[in-house]
Write an enzyme that holds these catalytic residues in place. Structure first.
Site, PDB file in Angstrom:
ATOM      1  N   CYS A  26     -31.341  55.534 -25.317  1.00  0.00           N
ATOM      2  CA  CYS A  26     -30.714  56.007 -24.078  1.00  0.00           C
ATOM      3  C   CYS A  26     -31.720  55.962 -22.934  1.00  0.00           C
ATOM      4  O   CYS A  26     -32.743  56.629 -22.985  1.00  0.00           O
ATOM      5  CB  CYS A  26     -30.185  57.427 -24.239  1.00  0.00           C
ATOM      6  SG  CYS A  26     -29.460  58.014 -22.692  1.00  0.00           S
ATOM      7  N   CYS A  32     -30.069  62.535 -16.828  1.00  0.00           N
ATOM      8  CA  CYS A  32     -28.737  63.065 -17.089  1.00  0.00           C
ATOM      9  C   CYS A  32     -28.944  64.376 -17.850  1.00  0.00           C
ATOM     10  O   CYS A  32     -29.779  64.447 -18.723  1.00  0.00           O
ATOM     11  CB  CYS A  32     -27.960  62.066 -17.939  1.00  0.00           C
ATOM     12  SG  CYS A  32     -26.626  62.771 -18.892  1.00  0.00           S
ATOM     13  N   CYS A  35     -27.846  65.636 -22.750  1.00  0.00           N
ATOM     14  CA  CYS A  35     -28.528  65.734 -24.041  1.00  0.00           C
ATOM     15  C   CYS A  35     -29.936  66.304 -23.869  1.00  0.00           C
ATOM     16  O   CYS A  35     -30.667  65.883 -22.985  1.00  0.00           O
ATOM     17  CB  CYS A  35     -28.624  64.357 -24.684  1.00  0.00           C
ATOM     18  SG  CYS A  35     -27.017  63.655 -25.090  1.00  0.00           S
ATOM     19  N   CYS A 109     -22.629  55.546 -23.143  1.00  0.00           N
ATOM     20  CA  CYS A 109     -23.318  56.796 -23.454  1.00  0.00           C
ATOM     21  C   CYS A 109     -23.266  56.986 -24.963  1.00  0.00           C
ATOM     22  O   CYS A 109     -22.262  56.688 -25.603  1.00  0.00           O
ATOM     23  CB  CYS A 109     -22.608  57.925 -22.720  1.00  0.00           C
ATOM     24  SG  CYS A 109     -23.000  59.552 -23.339  1.00  0.00           S
ATOM     25  N   TYR A 262      -8.600  85.269 -28.378  1.00  0.00           N
ATOM     26  CA  TYR A 262      -9.206  84.207 -27.547  1.00  0.00           C
ATOM     27  C   TYR A 262      -8.714  82.860 -28.094  1.00  0.00           C
ATOM     28  O   TYR A 262      -9.493  81.965 -28.387  1.00  0.00           O
ATOM     29  CB  TYR A 262     -10.738  84.262 -27.588  1.00  0.00           C
ATOM     30  CG  TYR A 262     -11.343  85.626 -27.324  1.00  0.00           C
ATOM     31  CD1 TYR A 262     -11.676  85.998 -26.016  1.00  0.00           C
ATOM     32  CD2 TYR A 262     -11.601  86.526 -28.365  1.00  0.00           C
ATOM     33  CE1 TYR A 262     -12.252  87.241 -25.766  1.00  0.00           C
ATOM     34  CE2 TYR A 262     -12.168  87.764 -28.114  1.00  0.00           C
ATOM     35  CZ  TYR A 262     -12.497  88.103 -26.815  1.00  0.00           C
ATOM     36  OH  TYR A 262     -13.068  89.334 -26.578  1.00  0.00           O
ATOM     37  N   GLU A 283      -4.525  85.408 -25.489  1.00  0.00           N
ATOM     38  CA  GLU A 283      -5.350  84.534 -24.639  1.00  0.00           C
ATOM     39  C   GLU A 283      -5.081  84.918 -23.189  1.00  0.00           C
ATOM     40  O   GLU A 283      -3.941  85.210 -22.829  1.00  0.00           O
ATOM     41  CB  GLU A 283      -4.942  83.073 -24.946  1.00  0.00           C
ATOM     42  CG  GLU A 283      -5.265  82.039 -23.898  1.00  0.00           C
ATOM     43  CD  GLU A 283      -6.752  81.807 -23.670  1.00  0.00           C
ATOM     44  OE1 GLU A 283      -7.520  81.719 -24.654  1.00  0.00           O
ATOM     45  OE2 GLU A 283      -7.143  81.722 -22.497  1.00  0.00           O
ATOM     46  N   CYS A 358     -19.766  80.328 -29.889  1.00  0.00           N
ATOM     47  CA  CYS A 358     -20.504  79.199 -29.309  1.00  0.00           C
ATOM     48  C   CYS A 358     -21.824  79.676 -28.712  1.00  0.00           C
ATOM     49  O   CYS A 358     -22.481  78.944 -27.982  1.00  0.00           O
ATOM     50  CB  CYS A 358     -19.652  78.473 -28.270  1.00  0.00           C
ATOM     51  SG  CYS A 358     -18.988  79.566 -27.009  1.00  0.00           S
TER      52      CYS A 358
HETATM   53  N1  SAH Z   1      -9.921  79.175 -30.121  1.00  0.00           N
HETATM   54  C1  SAH Z   1      -9.654  78.172 -29.145  1.00  0.00           C
HETATM   55  C2  SAH Z   1     -10.342  78.387 -27.774  1.00  0.00           C
HETATM   56  C3  SAH Z   1     -11.636  79.118 -27.720  1.00  0.00           C
HETATM   57  S1  SAH Z   1     -12.432  79.047 -26.152  1.00  0.00           S
HETATM   58  C4  SAH Z   1      -9.955  76.787 -29.698  1.00  0.00           C
HETATM   59  O1  SAH Z   1     -10.706  76.649 -30.646  1.00  0.00           O
HETATM   60  O2  SAH Z   1      -9.433  75.812 -29.157  1.00  0.00           O
HETATM   61  C5  SAH Z   1     -12.348  80.732 -25.638  1.00  0.00           C
HETATM   62  C6  SAH Z   1     -11.023  81.137 -25.018  1.00  0.00           C
HETATM   63  O3  SAH Z   1     -11.105  82.514 -24.641  1.00  0.00           O
HETATM   64  C7  SAH Z   1     -10.660  80.375 -23.743  1.00  0.00           C
HETATM   65  O4  SAH Z   1      -9.396  79.795 -23.916  1.00  0.00           O
HETATM   66  C8  SAH Z   1     -10.614  81.458 -22.654  1.00  0.00           C
HETATM   67  O5  SAH Z   1      -9.602  81.234 -21.696  1.00  0.00           O
HETATM   68  C9  SAH Z   1     -10.324  82.702 -23.458  1.00  0.00           C
HETATM   69  N2  SAH Z   1     -10.764  83.992 -22.875  1.00  0.00           N
HETATM   70  C10 SAH Z   1     -11.882  84.250 -22.167  1.00  0.00           C
HETATM   71  N3  SAH Z   1     -11.969  85.558 -21.889  1.00  0.00           N
HETATM   72  C11 SAH Z   1     -10.863  86.158 -22.417  1.00  0.00           C
HETATM   73  C12 SAH Z   1     -10.402  87.507 -22.471  1.00  0.00           C
HETATM   74  N4  SAH Z   1     -11.081  88.504 -21.918  1.00  0.00           N
HETATM   75  N5  SAH Z   1      -9.245  87.745 -23.117  1.00  0.00           N
HETATM   76  C13 SAH Z   1      -8.545  86.739 -23.697  1.00  0.00           C
HETATM   77  N6  SAH Z   1      -8.948  85.454 -23.701  1.00  0.00           N
HETATM   78  C14 SAH Z   1     -10.085  85.155 -23.061  1.00  0.00           C
END
Ligand code: SAH
Length: 401
Positions: A26, A32, A35, A109, A262, A283, A358
């Site tokens: 790369c 960039c 990475c 990329c 979430y 969510e 994450c």
């Molecule tokens: N589990 C899903 C997305 C996870 S990302 C997947 O794997 O595809 C984290 C998510 O949490 C996002 O969609 C974001 O909008 C949501 N989020 C962030 N803060 C929040 C809160 N206080 N209450 C509810 N959801 C929330």
């Protein structure tokens, strides 16, 4: 001074990468920002990521081997290219240089899908004959700002989003026809109008130029609709492994009541619904909830319901209503969960909690909190969702003591 310091740091990184001679071919490393680990072998990256998780989590539980990729290249199924001009006013496309608005031209990329990169290059080559001007950030003149390409992993469906500064797109029909002639695998083309001055890629207005306006992908036996702005894991190969491991750790037998907190567009919850009694997804983003509901319908799932709410607030009302939950799945953003959420989780007292994270730092903080509230962490599974970058994903399973 600040700038001088930054330059020195960049030079140092470029130098150390060049010295190690291991940049995976790369030429953009250090310029960039995507990475961070091109100067490490893939094995070294996996070892480093697992070490980070061990340093944080080993006091809580056993840290299993990291789940890596067999082929850690071209995994990104969502690619965007910034369009602009070089000094000679020729159109270029690529990425913004790290922390700047200068465009670094990129042809291909290492982590992006190759077909997506090729499509961006073809579009650049077509601009002249269609008399389409690229957007100039300084003057505000020109039409094409970005191209976003999303590809379904299992289905191969491809969506191209042309992000323009104005809704007026002369000869768009011919342009789309010409593009589809080169790539018949493009199943939908959407125009998005973005006249904002920040670095957000998508504006609020969409116009479908060809096809349905979305693509469909399949993961772990469920179908998911992906619109231009939908959240969907960019590395579907690893997303499938992540979700499978999370569901395995949930230990479902077909009878359980599961909360997917979430939940985004409902991916984990829908996969869980096939082996649970019922699933409740929560969510805060209304568009994600809308996608989740239509995804559940498209998959014929009748035992899942979605709620738009703050996850902490929602769980507190579940606790107040005395709702019984067997398994809690949670996948919060980088900031981790809130104390309100974790307090309510402990009050509802599910037998098992599966925490997908994450950010290992906030994960450790939240696991410590749950341990004080009657849970024991059993095992942690690091999963490499983003090879060559510093991002680390981890799943931790907890049980009620
Ligand atoms: N589990 C899903 C997305 C996870 S990302 C997947 O794997 O595809 C984290 C998510 O949490 C996002 O969609 C974001 O909008 C949501 N989020 C962030 N803060 C929040 C809160 N206080 N209450 C509810 N959801 C929330």
């Amino acid at each position: 001074m600040e700038n001088g310091k930054k330059r020195t740091e960049k030079k140092r990184r470029e130098h150390s990468a060049a010295r190690s001679g291991n940049l995976q071919g790369c030429p953009h490393f250090g310029k960039c920002g995507s990475c961070q680990y091109l100067n490490l072998s893939y094995e070294e990256q996996l070892a480093l990521k697992r070490k980070t998780v061990r340093e944080l989590m080993e006091k809580h539980c056993k840290v299993q081997a990291i789940i890596g990729m067999e082929n850690p290249y071209h995994y990104r199924h969502k690619v965007h290219a910034v369009f602009g001009m070089d000094r000679k006013k020729n159109p270029i496309s690529g990425v913004y240089e790290e922390k700047s608005h200068r465009i670094l031209p990129v042809e291909s990329c290492l982590i992006e899908d190759q077909k997506a990169d090729a499509i961006a290059g073809t579009i650049r080559g077509m601009l002249k004959s269609f008399k389409i001007k690229v957007y100039d950030e300084d003057t505000g003149y020109g039409l094409l700002r970005y191209v976003l390409i999303r590809k379904g992993y299992a289905t191969g469906e491809i969506m191209v989003v042309l992000v323009t500064s104005s809704p007026v797109f002369p000869s768009k029909r011919n342009f789309v026809d010409a593009l589809r002639k080169v790539y018949p695998e493009i199943t939908t083309v959407v125009q998005n109008v973005n006249n904002r001055s920040d670095s957000m890629i998508l504006g609020d207005k969409y116009q479908i130029l060809y096809g349905k306006g979305y693509i469909v992908d399949e993961l772990c036996g469920c179908k998911f609709k992906i619109s231009p702005a939908s959240f969907y894991q960019v590395n579907p190969v690893q997303a499938a492994k992540l979700y499978e491991k999370a569901i395995e750790l949930a230990g479902l037998t077909g009878k359980e009541t599961v909360v997917d907190a979430y939940c985004g567009t409902g991916t984990i919850g829908m996969i869980a619904a096939k082996s649970a009694g019922k699933v409740i997804g929560v969510e805060s983003n209304p568009e994600a909830v809308r996608d989740a509901i239509s995804n559940a319908k498209a998959n014929g799932l009748k035992n899942i319901r979605f709620y738009r709410d703050d996850a902490g607030h929602f769980l507190q009302s579940c606790a107040a209503d005395g709702i019984s939950v067997d398994v809690l799945l949670m996948d919060p953003p980088r900031a981790g969960s809130s104390e309100a959420f974790l307090e309510a989780a402990a009050k509802i007292a599910p037998k098992r909690i599966v925490y997908v994270s994450c950010n290992p730092v906030t994960l450790e903080r939240d696991v410590s909190f749950l341990e004080k509230k009657g849970y024991r962490a059993r095992e942690a599974w690091p999963v490499d969702m983003f090879p060559w970058t510093g991002h680390i994903e981890t799943i931790v399973s907890l049980v009620r003591k």
